[in-house]
Scaffold this active site. Sequence first.
Site, PDB file in Angstrom:
ATOM      1  N   ALA A  48      24.868  33.501  31.580  1.00 43.66           N
ATOM      2  CA  ALA A  48      25.474  32.246  31.102  1.00 43.66           C
ATOM      3  C   ALA A  48      25.375  31.159  32.170  1.00 43.66           C
ATOM      4  O   ALA A  48      25.031  30.010  31.864  1.00 43.66           O
ATOM      5  CB  ALA A  48      26.933  32.486  30.720  1.00 43.66           C
ATOM      6  N   SER A  57      29.676  35.069  43.234  1.00 45.27           N
ATOM      7  CA  SER A  57      30.177  36.010  44.231  1.00 45.27           C
ATOM      8  C   SER A  57      29.182  37.154  44.410  1.00 45.27           C
ATOM      9  O   SER A  57      28.669  37.687  43.426  1.00 45.27           O
ATOM     10  CB  SER A  57      31.520  36.576  43.755  1.00 45.27           C
ATOM     11  OG  SER A  57      31.883  37.649  44.563  1.00 45.27           O
ATOM     12  N   LYS A  74      11.336  41.843  19.164  1.00 48.81           N
ATOM     13  CA  LYS A  74      12.339  42.432  18.262  1.00 48.81           C
ATOM     14  C   LYS A  74      12.179  41.782  16.887  1.00 48.81           C
ATOM     15  O   LYS A  74      12.325  40.565  16.760  1.00 48.81           O
ATOM     16  CB  LYS A  74      13.732  42.133  18.854  1.00 48.81           C
ATOM     17  CG  LYS A  74      14.913  42.445  17.954  1.00 48.81           C
ATOM     18  CD  LYS A  74      16.241  42.139  18.673  1.00 48.81           C
ATOM     19  CE  LYS A  74      17.436  42.268  17.774  1.00 48.81           C
ATOM     20  NZ  LYS A  74      18.697  41.853  18.431  1.00 48.81           N
ATOM     21  N   PRO A 116      16.449  42.125   8.585  1.00 50.13           N
ATOM     22  CA  PRO A 116      15.171  41.489   8.927  1.00 50.13           C
ATOM     23  C   PRO A 116      15.346  40.103   9.535  1.00 50.13           C
ATOM     24  O   PRO A 116      16.234  39.349   9.124  1.00 50.13           O
ATOM     25  CB  PRO A 116      14.513  41.340   7.555  1.00 50.13           C
ATOM     26  CG  PRO A 116      15.675  41.146   6.608  1.00 50.13           C
ATOM     27  CD  PRO A 116      16.842  41.898   7.189  1.00 50.13           C
ATOM     28  N   LEU A 142      30.945  34.809  28.569  1.00 49.80           N
ATOM     29  CA  LEU A 142      32.063  35.723  28.316  1.00 49.80           C
ATOM     30  C   LEU A 142      33.407  35.076  28.611  1.00 49.80           C
ATOM     31  O   LEU A 142      34.430  35.495  28.082  1.00 49.80           O
ATOM     32  CB  LEU A 142      31.878  36.998  29.144  1.00 49.80           C
ATOM     33  CG  LEU A 142      30.604  37.802  28.802  1.00 49.80           C
ATOM     34  CD1 LEU A 142      30.402  38.952  29.786  1.00 49.80           C
ATOM     35  CD2 LEU A 142      30.651  38.329  27.372  1.00 49.80           C
ATOM     36  N   THR A 160      24.713  38.406  19.489  1.00 45.33           N
ATOM     37  CA  THR A 160      24.890  36.961  19.286  1.00 45.33           C
ATOM     38  C   THR A 160      25.384  36.212  20.524  1.00 45.33           C
ATOM     39  O   THR A 160      25.463  34.988  20.505  1.00 45.33           O
ATOM     40  CB  THR A 160      25.922  36.718  18.162  1.00 45.33           C
ATOM     41  OG1 THR A 160      27.014  37.605  18.365  1.00 45.33           O
ATOM     42  CG2 THR A 160      25.334  36.909  16.788  1.00 45.33           C
TER      43      THR A 160
HETATM   44  C1  LIG Z   1      28.593  45.989  26.105  1.00 49.75           C
HETATM   45  C2  LIG Z   1      27.982  44.630  26.002  1.00 49.75           C
HETATM   46  C3  LIG Z   1      26.750  44.486  25.372  1.00 49.75           C
HETATM   47  C4  LIG Z   1      26.184  43.221  25.249  1.00 49.75           C
HETATM   48  N1  LIG Z   1      25.008  43.075  24.556  1.00 49.75           N
HETATM   49  C5  LIG Z   1      24.518  41.833  24.349  1.00 49.75           C
HETATM   50  C6  LIG Z   1      23.310  41.635  23.638  1.00 49.75           C
HETATM   51  O1  LIG Z   1      22.642  42.575  23.198  1.00 49.75           O
HETATM   52  N2  LIG Z   1      22.879  40.366  23.461  1.00 49.75           N
HETATM   53  C7  LIG Z   1      23.557  39.289  23.939  1.00 49.75           C
HETATM   54  O2  LIG Z   1      23.140  38.146  23.706  1.00 49.75           O
HETATM   55  N3  LIG Z   1      24.675  39.465  24.668  1.00 49.75           N
HETATM   56  C8  LIG Z   1      25.165  40.688  24.879  1.00 49.75           C
HETATM   57  N4  LIG Z   1      26.292  40.841  25.613  1.00 49.75           N
HETATM   58  C9  LIG Z   1      26.902  39.672  26.229  1.00 49.75           C
HETATM   59  C10 LIG Z   1      26.112  39.302  27.459  1.00 49.75           C
HETATM   60  O3  LIG Z   1      26.070  40.387  28.346  1.00 49.75           O
HETATM   61  C11 LIG Z   1      26.782  38.103  28.129  1.00 49.75           C
HETATM   62  O4  LIG Z   1      27.005  37.112  27.182  1.00 49.75           O
HETATM   63  C12 LIG Z   1      25.891  37.535  29.177  1.00 49.75           C
HETATM   64  O5  LIG Z   1      25.495  38.527  30.068  1.00 49.75           O
HETATM   65  C13 LIG Z   1      26.589  36.431  29.915  1.00 49.75           C
HETATM   66  O6  LIG Z   1      27.582  36.948  30.760  1.00 49.75           O
HETATM   67  P1  LIG Z   1      28.301  35.936  31.704  1.00 49.75           P
HETATM   68  O7  LIG Z   1      27.269  35.244  32.513  1.00 49.75           O
HETATM   69  O8  LIG Z   1      29.236  35.125  30.912  1.00 49.75           O
HETATM   70  O9  LIG Z   1      29.204  36.868  32.653  1.00 49.75           O
HETATM   71  P2  LIG Z   1      28.819  37.866  33.843  1.00 49.75           P
HETATM   72  O10 LIG Z   1      27.483  38.462  33.666  1.00 49.75           O
HETATM   73  O11 LIG Z   1      29.969  38.801  33.955  1.00 49.75           O
HETATM   74  O12 LIG Z   1      28.768  36.942  35.148  1.00 49.75           O
HETATM   75  C14 LIG Z   1      29.940  36.499  35.765  1.00 49.75           C
HETATM   76  C15 LIG Z   1      29.588  35.811  37.074  1.00 49.75           C
HETATM   77  O13 LIG Z   1      30.760  35.207  37.590  1.00 49.75           O
HETATM   78  C16 LIG Z   1      30.869  35.488  38.974  1.00 49.75           C
HETATM   79  N5  LIG Z   1      32.282  35.452  39.353  1.00 49.75           N
HETATM   80  C17 LIG Z   1      33.331  36.011  38.713  1.00 49.75           C
HETATM   81  N6  LIG Z   1      34.478  35.764  39.390  1.00 49.75           N
HETATM   82  C18 LIG Z   1      34.119  35.040  40.485  1.00 49.75           C
HETATM   83  C19 LIG Z   1      34.829  34.502  41.595  1.00 49.75           C
HETATM   84  N7  LIG Z   1      36.152  34.670  41.746  1.00 49.75           N
HETATM   85  N8  LIG Z   1      34.130  33.819  42.531  1.00 49.75           N
HETATM   86  C20 LIG Z   1      32.798  33.636  42.432  1.00 49.75           C
HETATM   87  N9  LIG Z   1      32.079  34.131  41.407  1.00 49.75           N
HETATM   88  C21 LIG Z   1      32.730  34.833  40.462  1.00 49.75           C
HETATM   89  C22 LIG Z   1      30.231  36.854  39.148  1.00 49.75           C
HETATM   90  O14 LIG Z   1      29.799  37.070  40.482  1.00 49.75           O
HETATM   91  C23 LIG Z   1      29.043  36.730  38.160  1.00 49.75           C
HETATM   92  O15 LIG Z   1      27.986  36.092  38.831  1.00 49.75           O
HETATM   93  C24 LIG Z   1      26.857  42.096  25.787  1.00 49.75           C
HETATM   94  C25 LIG Z   1      28.059  42.252  26.461  1.00 49.75           C
HETATM   95  C26 LIG Z   1      28.638  43.501  26.561  1.00 49.75           C
HETATM   96  C27 LIG Z   1      29.952  43.647  27.269  1.00 49.75           C
END
Ligand SMILES: Cc1cc2nc3c(=O)[nH]c(=O)nc-3n(C[C@H](O)[C@H](O)[C@H](O)COP(=O)(O)OP(=O)(O)OC[C@H]3O[C@@H](n4cnc5c(N)ncnc54)[C@H](O)[C@@H]3O)c2cc1C
Length: 482
Positions: free
Chosen positions: A13, A35, A74, A94, A330, A341
Site C-alpha cells: 500500500a 520500520s 490469473k 470467470p 490494511l 480485492t
Molecule cells: C491472509 C491475507 C491474504 C491476503 N491476500 C491478498 C490477495 O490475494 N490479494 C490482495 O490484493 N490483497 C491480499 N491481502 C491484503 C494485502 O496483503 C494488503 O492489502 C497489502 O499487502 C497491503 O498491506 P499494507 O501495505 O497496508 O500493510 P503491511 O504490508 O502490513 O505494511 C505495513 C508497513 O507499515 C510499517 N509500519 C508499521 N508500524 C510502523 C511504525 N510504528 N513505524 C514505522 N513503520 C511502521 C511496517 O514496517 C510496514 O512497512 C491479504 C491479506 C491477508 C492478511
Amino acid sequence: MNQSIVILGGGTAGWMTAILFAHRWPSADIHLIESSDIPTVGVGEGSTPYLKNLFDQLNISEDEWMPQCNATYKNGITFKNWSTQPGCESYFHPFLSQYDADIIPVFEHHARLRCHGYPVQAHPDHYFLTKQLTDEFKKALPIDGNNSVVTLYAYHFDAAKLGMFLKNKSIELGVKHSYGTIKSIQQKNNGDIAQLTTNSGEILTGDLFVDCSGFNALLIDKTLKTPFVKFDENLFNDSAIAIPSAKVENYKPETKSTALSCGWAWQIPLTNRVGNGYVYSSKYQTAESAEAELRKLIGVTEQEQPAKHIKMRVGRVEKHWNKNCLAVGLSQGFIEPLEATALNFVQDTINSFIQAYEEGEKNKQAFNDKMNYAFERIRDYIVLHYWSNSRNDSQYWQDCKQIPISPSLHKLLGVWFSGGSLSDELKAQQIDQYYPSASWLALLAGYGVFPPFDPTKKEDFSQDIRSIIARRQALSAQFKKL
Ligand SMILES: Cc1cc2nc3c(=O)[nH]c(=O)nc-3n(C[C@H](O)[C@H](O)[C@H](O)COP(=O)(O)OP(=O)(O)OC[C@H]3O[C@@H](n4cnc5c(N)ncnc54)[C@H](O)[C@@H]3O)c2cc1C
C-alpha cells in the site's frame, strides 16, 4: 502540487501510494518512512484485473515487471467444495472477455428460467471463455497480432517482490525513503497531524500524512481515533496461515479456493513456488488444528516449511480521509482475501483521493462516502459466498448459513429467487461497478442457489448449451498455452 507528503509504511500500500502520487504530482515532496523492525504483512499474492491499470497508467510493461515479481497470469478463481449441491461442487469465477458480452444475456436468461423452475443447465462453467482457456492451460491473452477478442485477466505475484519493484520505481521518480520506527506523533490544535518522530529522533513534517502502517493503523486509528466499523457479524474469519510449497510445472492460470472445515484455503501458482494459505475463524478452530488441516491439503510438513500465522482486523474505518491524514491499505480496513480485492481497494483509494484532493477539501465527505459504499457492497459479495454454502460438516458452515445480510443484499436475493433481472437491480443500486452482474450470477448459479425444479416445465435447452460450448472451443484456438 507542491505539497509535502509523508507516507508511513513500506508495504504494497505504501509503495503503490508513493508511485501513484509521484507519477501524478512530480513536484510534490514525497517521503516514505518504514520500520526495519516491523515486517510487512507478507501475503497478498493475487489481484483482480484492475491491477493491469496500474502498470498501464505507469507505462510499465508486463515483460518488465512480471519476471521480477515471479508473476503469473490469473484467468479467474475456482471455488471448490463450498457447495454440496450435485453438479455444483466446484465453479469457476470467470474474468470476462469481449466474447462473453453475447453470452452473458443468454446465461442470465437461462439462470432466470432455472429460477422459474425450468430444467435448464445454468452452471457458469458451461458459458464463459476464460473457463475454457483455463482448462486448456491457456492465458487469456490472444495470440500476438490477433486482437479480435479483448479479455480481462489478473495476476499472481510475490508480494514482497512487487513491493520492492514499486519501491525502486518510486525512488527513480524522486520519492525519498528512510527507515525508522515511529515512536511519537504530534498533533496541531485543530487535531491535524503535525509531525512524526522516530525512535532515533528523526522528525518528519508534512502537509498530508498517509497511513500505510498496515493493521497497526498508527495514524488513522491510534492517533486520530477514527471510528472502526467491524464486519465480524457476517464475516467470521479473523486468522490466516500461510505456507509456501514447491513450484508446479504445469499449472492452470487460476487461484484455487477450497473450502475447509472452518474457512477456506488459497493455492496460487507463481513461477518459483506455490503460495498457499488457510483463512479461518479462531472462534471455531485453534491455530494448531488449522495448521494441521492446511498441511494435509498441500502435503507440506513442518520440517519442510514453517507456517506463518496472521491475525486479521476485518472491517473499515468510518473516514478514510480524516483531518490531514489518508488511510490506505490494511490501515483503512480489510474485508478478507477471498476475492483478492485488497490491492484493488488500495488503487481505487489512491486514484479517487488524487481526484478529490485536487478539487479541494469540500470533497472529503463525498470521497469517504464513496469508499464506504465500495467496502459495504464488496463485503456483501463476499458474504454471499458464505451465505450460499450448503455444507453441513461443521458448526462454522451451519452458522455461515444464518449470517445476517444487509438490506441491499436482501433485495438482490429477492430479485434472484423471484426470477427477476439481477442486472437491473445491480444497476439500480449502482453495485455493478464493483462486481458485474455476470459475477453475481456465476456465484449464485455456481453454488446451485436455485428454487426446486418445477416438474411441469420440461423444455429442452441442451442444444443452446452445446452451441455455446462449441463456439467457445473454436475461439479458444486463438489463444496460446502458458
Ligand atoms: C491472509 C491475507 C491474504 C491476503 N491476500 C491478498 C490477495 O490475494 N490479494 C490482495 O490484493 N490483497 C491480499 N491481502 C491484503 C494485502 O496483503 C494488503 O492489502 C497489502 O499487502 C497491503 O498491506 P499494507 O501495505 O497496508 O500493510 P503491511 O504490508 O502490513 O505494511 C505495513 C508497513 O507499515 C510499517 N509500519 C508499521 N508500524 C510502523 C511504525 N510504528 N513505524 C514505522 N513503520 C511502521 C511496517 O514496517 C510496514 O512497512 C491479504 C491479506 C491477508 C492478511
